[in-house]
Design an enzyme around this catalytic site. Structure first.
Site, mmCIF file in Angstrom:
data_model
loop_
_atom_site.group_PDB
_atom_site.id
_atom_site.type_symbol
_atom_site.label_atom_id
_atom_site.label_comp_id
_atom_site.label_asym_id
_atom_site.label_seq_id
_atom_site.Cartn_x
_atom_site.Cartn_y
_atom_site.Cartn_z
ATOM 1 N N ASP A 82 -87.109 -9.856 21.916
ATOM 2 C CA ASP A 82 -88.430 -10.031 22.626
ATOM 3 C C ASP A 82 -88.720 -11.371 22.992
ATOM 4 O O ASP A 82 -88.170 -12.292 22.704
ATOM 5 C CB ASP A 82 -89.434 -9.070 22.082
ATOM 6 C CG ASP A 82 -90.513 -8.771 22.902
ATOM 7 O OD1 ASP A 82 -90.368 -9.285 23.914
ATOM 8 O OD2 ASP A 82 -91.385 -7.932 22.500
HETATM 9 C C1 BGC Z 1 -93.277 -7.551 25.080
HETATM 10 C C2 BGC Z 1 -92.180 -6.873 25.896
HETATM 11 C C3 BGC Z 1 -91.629 -7.426 27.428
HETATM 12 C C4 BGC Z 1 -91.498 -8.802 27.135
HETATM 13 C C5 BGC Z 1 -91.173 -9.454 28.537
HETATM 14 C C6 BGC Z 1 -93.406 -9.158 25.551
HETATM 15 O O1 BGC Z 1 -94.567 -9.815 25.344
HETATM 16 O O2 BGC Z 1 -93.394 -7.462 24.084
HETATM 17 O O3 BGC Z 1 -92.404 -5.658 25.736
HETATM 18 O O4 BGC Z 1 -90.564 -6.665 27.768
HETATM 19 O O5 BGC Z 1 -92.824 -9.383 26.887
HETATM 20 O O6 BGC Z 1 -92.467 -9.461 29.555
#
Ligand code: BGC
Length: 761
Positions: A305
């Site tokens: 993530d």
């Molecule tokens: C979130 C993810 C997301 C990623 C990219 C993160 O803060 O937890 O779900 O895909 O950002 O935007």
């Protein structure tokens, strides 16, 4: 076919980039694919030409420097450079892809640099968060789960892919398949709610929808199941918080939707931010290797993530960036999102033998294989099509599906005295912060869609021919000077009040945990004042989570739960309020009596001292001092405009032979005067087992269309596999014995109750 694709693209975009691509080593490898008939061999050949730095580059994913400002607002800032600097990284082969960029034009410019000017001309991968629609925005996933209609979710995901892929997006950071049982956690809005059965069905449906018929077609994008694992089990509903749960609960509750997503073909998975019983998911070899690779045989790509590897330093699990890189990479995270750690540290870690080249090759191959599966090695511009993007986004056909999805996501909690539907001739006072205006319509996790393109409630009602007055009454979290007085006056002048209250956009979603999931105090005060006028009140709730309803809100004769419905919010709510469409949604999360019950979910355990059935509180039994521990509106609840009767339960001889099946029959009857769709639900309880079992669990449901006066027989087939649980050895097992069963309109109601025995062979 290849040549056709290229010449079409070439005609559209100028031949330069294509000529360069056609002469590139990556392309030569792929021509080799055709000759040798082995994609793997071609990818290995390409790999063999790559430097260690180029490999680390493929494992590096960064937020697009040229992205919509919303994308930057939705993620914490970090590492973003200028667009030119990012192009330089692509040119140097130090970038595998970018996410949340700015559509086809940006993708075209970046891809041209990658396939024209980088040494090996390997195309970039364009990723994005397309959670519930690209420009046409559908209901938030939790809302859409309230349709209890996975086929609908597949349809909306398909449209999301058609729109997003035309803008050059290859890879979608969705579906979010985290089971969410704590209403305090803000990210429940992105998933399918609290139940495993529903969660599995929606996970699979969304993957199918995003990916379409073939991953290498220009309207498909690869799905990414996230967040692996148990992100939704954060202690106290606090986002990013510690998760410490048993392996059994992981396997039984939190893993199955991921497995369903993989079974449906999701080729990627995102590691979660949270720690899991002491080990961050991003650095957890048990999770990412033993379970994912060895047990499940997952062959796809694991991405971190957003700065998940870097965050292991704050977790106190890695001393510094270099160590965090080694831990994440060796634990099984193939690609690093946004920290830039892999490109910075992997080359040195490999040079010093702290990371084996074999592991670097394995991860790089996975990225190349994904690019290949998406058709990018054959045609890097496959999806990038500004003309198609303009043509398909927000098309009337897409908006029509959005409207249908939105009205199917609405849940009618209560309708005393058949207050709804409202006759268009009535004088309707729309009151509340969500009565009108281009705000809070599309929801908290939308990068590309826009409230400006969505239709609000007042406009929806007026378009449907209703005469409404609009009074704001209150701010979302702050009172409005004179608001209540104006609302009371509007209520007095009307026949009926539609009170549009609830949560604003930024009150759910990432990092939006709350201590008490309730209607904000100023709006509750507005509800009390309006109710005191004495006119009938229809409460229309906007919400990204289950809420504990109280006072005048809970006491209103009619209540609709509408979530964030997206582009067609207003027309959809009007369809339901005015009776052009009968409500058919069901709660995918329990609405508790009080916020302090969190985490509340219907399939809890019985305990050694269950409170006797009913609302009476027996001494020294499992309840709070003041309330029974049950829901105000249980999981599965939802009314329609009519009255559905349940009867005629039949279980045959009530024996489920070990290798056989048990047919459960029941009859549902529409006793009302309007056509209705009933979601008939089957719940089972295992009375005694070697591991304690929940009070009931959803095992199946059927959507039945009923004309007025019509009866239909509903049949469910139960097999031994439906009764599996994770046993003492943490493996799926099933034991013979006695089971209770309910065919019911929701959890926590008796409706039709029976019992049967699973009989050993
Ligand atoms: C979130 C993810 C997301 C990623 C990219 C993160 O803060 O937890 O779900 O895909 O950002 O935007």
């Amino acid at each position: 076919m290849l040549n056709k694709a290229i010449s079409r693209r070439a005609a559209l975009m100028g031949v330069g980039a294509f000529t360069a691509w056609a002469a590139s080593p990556a392309r030569a490898m792929l021509q080799g694919v055709a000759r040798r008939g082995s994609p793997a061999a071609a990818l290995h050949d390409l790999l063999a030409r790559m430097t260690v730095e180029e490999k680390a580059g493929q494992l590096t994913l960064m937020a697009a420097a040229w992205g919509p400002s919303k994308a930057a607002a939705l993620n914490p800032p970090g590492g973003n450079t200028s667009f030119d600097a990012q192009l330089a990284e692509a040119r140097a082969g130090r970038l595998g892809g970018v996410f949340n960029g700015a559509g086809a034009e940006m993708a075209r410019r970046m891809q041209t640099v990658a396939v024209r000017e980088s040494r090996l001309r390997i195309p970039l991968l364009f990723a994005a968060d397309v959670i519930h629609g690209f420009r046409t925005i559908f209901p938030v996933p939790l809302g859409e789960a309230a349709s209890w209609d996975p086929a609908l979710a597949e349809r909306t995901a398909r449209i999301a892919a058609v729109e997003a892929a035309a803008a050059g997006i290859d890879w979608n950071f969705a579906p979010m398949v985290d089971i969410a049982r704590d209403a305090r956690w803000g990210r429940g809005v992105e998933g399918a709610g609290e139940d495993v059965h529903l969660g599995r069905l929606f996970a699979a449906a969304r993957v199918r929808g995003f990916q379409g018929r073939a991953l290498d077609s220009n309207d498909a994008m690869a799905a990414c199941a996230k967040h692996f694992a148990a992100y939704g089990a954060a202690e106290a509903g606090l986002d990013y918080n510690t998760v410490d749960i048993s392996e059994r609960t992981l396997r039984e509750i939190y893993f199955p939707p991921f497995q369903a997503a993989f079974d449906a073909g999701a080729p990627t998975v995102m590691a979660a931010f949270n720690e899991l019983s002491g080990i961050p998911a991003t650095g957890n070899p048990w999770l990412l290797k033993q379970v994912l690779r060895e047990e499940w045989d997952f062959g796809g790509l694991v991405v971190s993530d957003y700065t998940g590897d870097e965050e292991m330093i704050a977790h106190g699990f890695a001393a510094d960036a270099r160590e965090a890189t080694r831990i994440a990479f060796m634990a099984g995270v193939d690609m690093s999102m946004q920290s830039g750690f892999y490109i910075r540290h992997l080359p040195d870690l490999v040079a010093k033998n702290e990371v084996p080249v074999a592991r670097l090759n394995e991860a790089t191959l996975r990225v190349l294989a994904l690019k290949d599966a998406l058709g990018l090695l054959e045609n890097p511009f496959l999806r990038i099509d500004p003309r198609r993007e303009r043509r398909v986004v927000l098309s009337p056909a897409h908006r029509a599906v959005a409207r249908d999805a939105a009205r199917r996501s609405i849940v009618l909690l209560k309708n005393e005295g058949a207050l709804l539907p409202l006759a268009k001739s009535r004088r309707i006072a729309l009151v509340g912060p969500f009565a009108a205006g281009q705000h809070d319509l599309v929801g908290p996790w939308v990068v590309y869609g826009d409230d400006a393109q969505a239709i609000d409630l007042a406009a929806g009602m007026r378009r449907a021919g209703a005469a409404v007055t609009v009074t704001e009454g209150s701010g979302i979290e702050e009172p409005l000077a004179g608001g209540i007085a104006a609302a009371v006056a509007a209520a007095r002048a009307a026949d009926v009040v539609v009170l549009a209250i609830g949560e604003g956009t930024r009150m759910s979603g990432e990092a939006q945990s709350v201590t008490a999931p309730v209607i904000p105090a100023p709006q509750q005060a507005l509800a009390e004042a309006v109710a005191a006028v004495g006119k009938p009140v229809v409460v229309v709730i906007k919400n990204g989570r289950a809420l504990a309803l109280a006072g005048a809100v809970a006491d209103a004769p009619a209540i609709l739960v509408t979530w964030f419905l997206g582009t067609e919010t207003g027309p959809a709510i009007a369809d339901i309020l005015l009776g052009d469409h009968a409500p058919s949604g069901r709660l995918p999360v329990s609405f508790p009596r009080e916020p302090g019950q969190a985490p509340y979910y219907y399939d809890h355990k019985r305990t050694g001292r269950p409170n006797p059935p009913g609302d009476a509180l027996a001494e020294y039994k499992t309840h709070y001092r003041s309330i029974p521990n049950s829901a105000l509106y249980p999981f599965g609840h939802g009314l329609t405009y009519g009255d559905i009767g349940y009867g005629g339960l039949s279980l045959g001889d009530a024996r489920l032979p070990w290798n056989g099946a048990l047919t459960v029959r029941a009859t549902v009857t529409n006793r009302g005067r309007r056509a209705a769709e009933e979601v008939v639900q089957l719940y089972v309880h295992d009375r005694t087992a070697s591991v304690t079992r929940p009070v009931q669990q959803l095992k199946g449901f059927q959507r039945v269309a009923l004309r007025p006066g019509e009866s239909k027989e509903v049949r469910f087939t139960l097999r031994r596999e439906d009764l599996l649980f994770v046993g003492t050895e943490n493996r799926w097992t099933v034991e013979p014995g006695a089971f209770d069963l309910w065919v019911a309109p929701s959890a926590e109601v008796e409706a039709l109750k029976g019992s049967f025995a699973l009989v050993a062979a």
